[in-house]
Design a protein around this motif. Structure first.
Motif, PDB file in Angstrom:
ATOM      1  N   ALA A 295       0.837  -1.193   0.000  1.00  8.91           N
ATOM      2  CA  ALA A 295       0.000   0.000   0.000  1.00  8.91           C
ATOM      3  C   ALA A 295       0.871   1.242   0.000  1.00  8.91           C
ATOM      4  O   ALA A 295       2.050   1.190   0.362  1.00  8.91           O
ATOM      5  N   THR A 296       0.270   2.362  -0.410  1.00  9.85           N
ATOM      6  CA  THR A 296       0.932   3.652  -0.337  1.00  9.85           C
ATOM      7  C   THR A 296       0.055   4.594   0.476  1.00  9.85           C
ATOM      8  O   THR A 296      -1.159   4.455   0.512  1.00  9.85           O
ATOM      9  N   ASP A 297       0.705   5.535   1.130  1.00 12.24           N
ATOM     10  CA  ASP A 297      -0.031   6.541   1.891  1.00 12.24           C
ATOM     11  C   ASP A 297       0.589   7.896   1.598  1.00 12.24           C
ATOM     12  O   ASP A 297       1.770   8.102   1.900  1.00 12.24           O
ATOM     13  N   PRO A 298      -0.133   8.783   0.941  1.00 12.97           N
ATOM     14  CA  PRO A 298      -1.498   8.667   0.443  1.00 12.97           C
ATOM     15  C   PRO A 298      -1.569   7.780  -0.793  1.00 12.97           C
ATOM     16  O   PRO A 298      -0.549   7.396  -1.356  1.00 12.97           O
ATOM     17  N   ASN A 299      -2.812   7.477  -1.209  1.00  3.71           N
ATOM     18  CA  ASN A 299      -3.060   6.626  -2.361  1.00  3.71           C
ATOM     19  C   ASN A 299      -4.105   7.307  -3.235  1.00  3.71           C
ATOM     20  O   ASN A 299      -4.980   7.993  -2.736  1.00  3.71           O
ATOM     21  N   GLY A 300      -3.994   7.128  -4.546  1.00  2.00           N
ATOM     22  CA  GLY A 300      -4.959   7.728  -5.460  1.00  2.00           C
ATOM     23  C   GLY A 300      -4.496   9.088  -5.937  1.00  2.00           C
ATOM     24  O   GLY A 300      -3.309   9.379  -5.979  1.00  2.00           O
ATOM     25  N   SER A 301      -5.466   9.947  -6.277  1.00  2.00           N
ATOM     26  CA  SER A 301      -5.150  11.292  -6.761  1.00  2.00           C
ATOM     27  C   SER A 301      -4.940  12.233  -5.586  1.00  2.00           C
ATOM     28  O   SER A 301      -5.806  12.371  -4.736  1.00  2.00           O
ATOM     29  N   VAL A 302      -3.783  12.867  -5.563  1.00  2.00           N
ATOM     30  CA  VAL A 302      -3.437  13.799  -4.497  1.00  2.00           C
ATOM     31  C   VAL A 302      -3.228  15.173  -5.134  1.00  2.00           C
ATOM     32  O   VAL A 302      -2.475  15.303  -6.097  1.00  2.00           O
ATOM     33  N   SER A 303      -3.909  16.189  -4.611  1.00  2.00           N
ATOM     34  CA  SER A 303      -3.728  17.554  -5.106  1.00  2.00           C
ATOM     35  C   SER A 303      -2.590  18.224  -4.347  1.00  2.00           C
ATOM     36  O   SER A 303      -2.538  18.161  -3.127  1.00  2.00           O
ATOM     37  N   VAL A 304      -1.699  18.842  -5.102  1.00  2.00           N
ATOM     38  CA  VAL A 304      -0.552  19.540  -4.509  1.00  2.00           C
ATOM     39  C   VAL A 304      -0.516  20.949  -5.091  1.00  2.00           C
ATOM     40  O   VAL A 304      -0.603  21.130  -6.306  1.00  2.00           O
ATOM     41  N   GLU A 305      -0.385  21.943  -4.234  1.00  2.00           N
ATOM     42  CA  GLU A 305      -0.300  23.339  -4.666  1.00  2.00           C
ATOM     43  C   GLU A 305       1.016  23.576  -5.408  1.00  2.00           C
ATOM     44  O   GLU A 305       1.988  22.855  -5.213  1.00  2.00           O
ATOM     45  N   ASP A 306       1.032  24.607  -6.256  1.00  2.00           N
ATOM     46  CA  ASP A 306       2.272  24.999  -6.934  1.00  2.00           C
ATOM     47  C   ASP A 306       3.399  25.134  -5.929  1.00  2.00           C
ATOM     48  O   ASP A 306       3.222  25.732  -4.866  1.00  2.00           O
ATOM     49  N   TYR A 307       4.544  24.587  -6.249  1.00  3.08           N
ATOM     50  CA  TYR A 307       5.763  24.644  -5.454  1.00  3.08           C
ATOM     51  C   TYR A 307       5.614  23.934  -4.107  1.00  3.08           C
ATOM     52  O   TYR A 307       6.472  24.069  -3.250  1.00  3.08           O
ATOM     53  N   GLY A 308       4.542  23.163  -3.946  1.00  2.90           N
ATOM     54  CA  GLY A 308       4.349  22.403  -2.716  1.00  2.90           C
ATOM     55  C   GLY A 308       5.094  21.081  -2.787  1.00  2.90           C
ATOM     56  O   GLY A 308       5.826  20.799  -3.744  1.00  2.90           O
ATOM     57  N   SER A 309       4.910  20.264  -1.764  1.00  2.00           N
ATOM     58  CA  SER A 309       5.563  18.957  -1.746  1.00  2.00           C
ATOM     59  C   SER A 309       4.608  17.933  -1.157  1.00  2.00           C
ATOM     60  O   SER A 309       3.649  18.274  -0.482  1.00  2.00           O
ATOM     61  N   VAL A 310       4.899  16.687  -1.427  1.00  2.00           N
ATOM     62  CA  VAL A 310       4.128  15.581  -0.877  1.00  2.00           C
ATOM     63  C   VAL A 310       5.092  14.416  -0.663  1.00  2.00           C
ATOM     64  O   VAL A 310       5.981  14.174  -1.475  1.00  2.00           O
ATOM     65  N   THR A 311       4.944  13.748   0.489  1.00  2.00           N
ATOM     66  CA  THR A 311       5.767  12.575   0.791  1.00  2.00           C
ATOM     67  C   THR A 311       4.879  11.338   0.740  1.00  2.00           C
ATOM     68  O   THR A 311       3.821  11.297   1.356  1.00  2.00           O
ATOM     69  N   ILE A 312       5.322  10.347   0.000  1.00  2.00           N
ATOM     70  CA  ILE A 312       4.594   9.102  -0.175  1.00  2.00           C
ATOM     71  C   ILE A 312       5.309   8.026   0.637  1.00  2.00           C
ATOM     72  O   ILE A 312       6.515   7.838   0.512  1.00  2.00           O
ATOM     73  N   THR A 313       4.550   7.321   1.487  1.00  2.40           N
ATOM     74  CA  THR A 313       5.098   6.214   2.263  1.00  2.40           C
ATOM     75  C   THR A 313       4.671   4.911   1.603  1.00  2.40           C
ATOM     76  O   THR A 313       3.490   4.718   1.325  1.00  2.40           O
ATOM     77  N   ILE A 314       5.618   4.029   1.370  1.00  2.00           N
ATOM     78  CA  ILE A 314       5.366   2.754   0.701  1.00  2.00           C
ATOM     79  C   ILE A 314       5.521   1.643   1.729  1.00  2.00           C
ATOM     80  O   ILE A 314       6.564   1.524   2.374  1.00  2.00           O
ATOM     81  N   THR A 315       4.467   0.818   1.877  1.00  2.00           N
ATOM     82  CA  THR A 315       4.475  -0.239   2.890  1.00  2.00           C
ATOM     83  C   THR A 315       4.089  -1.571   2.260  1.00  2.00           C
ATOM     84  O   THR A 315       2.974  -1.709   1.754  1.00  2.00           O
ATOM     85  N   PRO A 316       4.986  -2.560   2.305  1.00  2.00           N
ATOM     86  CA  PRO A 316       4.620  -3.891   1.791  1.00  2.00           C
ATOM     87  C   PRO A 316       3.786  -4.655   2.811  1.00  2.00           C
ATOM     88  O   PRO A 316       3.910  -4.444   4.016  1.00  2.00           O
ATOM     89  N   TYR A 317       2.903  -5.518   2.320  1.00  2.00           N
ATOM     90  CA  TYR A 317       2.141  -6.399   3.200  1.00  2.00           C
ATOM     91  C   TYR A 317       3.054  -7.532   3.686  1.00  2.00           C
ATOM     92  O   TYR A 317       4.148  -7.739   3.144  1.00  2.00           O
ATOM     93  N   ASP A 318       2.583  -8.281   4.710  1.00  6.02           N
ATOM     94  CA  ASP A 318       3.354  -9.425   5.207  1.00  6.02           C
ATOM     95  C   ASP A 318       3.633 -10.400   4.066  1.00  6.02           C
ATOM     96  O   ASP A 318       2.741 -10.724   3.275  1.00  6.02           O
ATOM     97  N   GLY A 319       4.852 -10.851   3.975  1.00  5.38           N
ATOM     98  CA  GLY A 319       5.247 -11.806   2.946  1.00  5.38           C
ATOM     99  C   GLY A 319       5.671 -11.147   1.638  1.00  5.38           C
ATOM    100  O   GLY A 319       6.007 -11.831   0.689  1.00  5.38           O
TER     101      GLY A 319
END
Length: 166
Positions: free
Chosen positions: A83-107
């Motif tokens: 899974a990713t957090d956030p997931n899907g369409s994310v709105s970001v303002e001009d010159y803004g930033s967003v950090t995506i966290t990537i998490t694998p499921y068990d196994g």
């Protein structure tokens, strides 16, 4: 007879063949140039003499106000196994930033994180900074390899002694 009457013009078939060959060459030229990155006008993609030229972004206090107020879409998706957090369409303002966290499921484990088609490796988080255009981030996962235990030969158990010596 004059020399003009002895000349034969090109046939229509020959003209079409030449036109077709020139069109194919034009398309191939565009493909080769595009594959080389010459049509990539994203910040940081400028090249000079085949050497990358680093561009610096405008400092936060010197933003281009003609572009401010806009938002951009960052599409984030995760493949099977995580899974990713956030997931899907994310709105970001001009010159803004967003950090995506990537998490694998068990196994599972992270196979790769791709940002706008470029592999960033098996990272657990990725930050887009100074966003001025739409982006896509895709996380892919793979099942963890579980080592198969090496079989050990079974030890033979000694046969009971049938001698009655006692």
């Amino acid at each position: 007879m004059s020399n003009k009457n002895n000349r034969r013009g090109m046939s229509m078939k020959t003209k079409w063949i030449i036109t077709g060959v020139l069109c194919v060459l034009a398309v191939l030229t565009v493909i080769v140039v595009a594959a080389d990155g010459c049509f990539d006008f994203k910040p940081g993609s400028v090249k000079s003499n085949n050497k990358d030229v680093v561009e610096s972004a405008a400092p936060a206090d010197e933003k281009d106000t003609s572009k401010s107020g806009g938002t951009h879409t960052v599409f984030v998706t995760a493949g099977n196994g995580g899974a990713t957090d956030p997931n899907g369409s994310v709105s970001v303002e001009d010159y803004g930033s967003v950090t995506i966290t990537i998490t694998p499921y068990d196994g599972y484990e992270i196979q790769s994180v791709t940002v706008d088609g470029q592999d960033k490796g098996a990272v657990e988080s990725y930050t887009l900074s100074n966003v001025t255009e739409d982006h896509s981030i895709i996380a892919t996962f793979v099942k963890k390899v579980v080592p198969t235990p090496t079989p050990t030969p079974a030890q033979a158990t000694p046969e009971p002694d049938d001698d009655d010596d006692g």
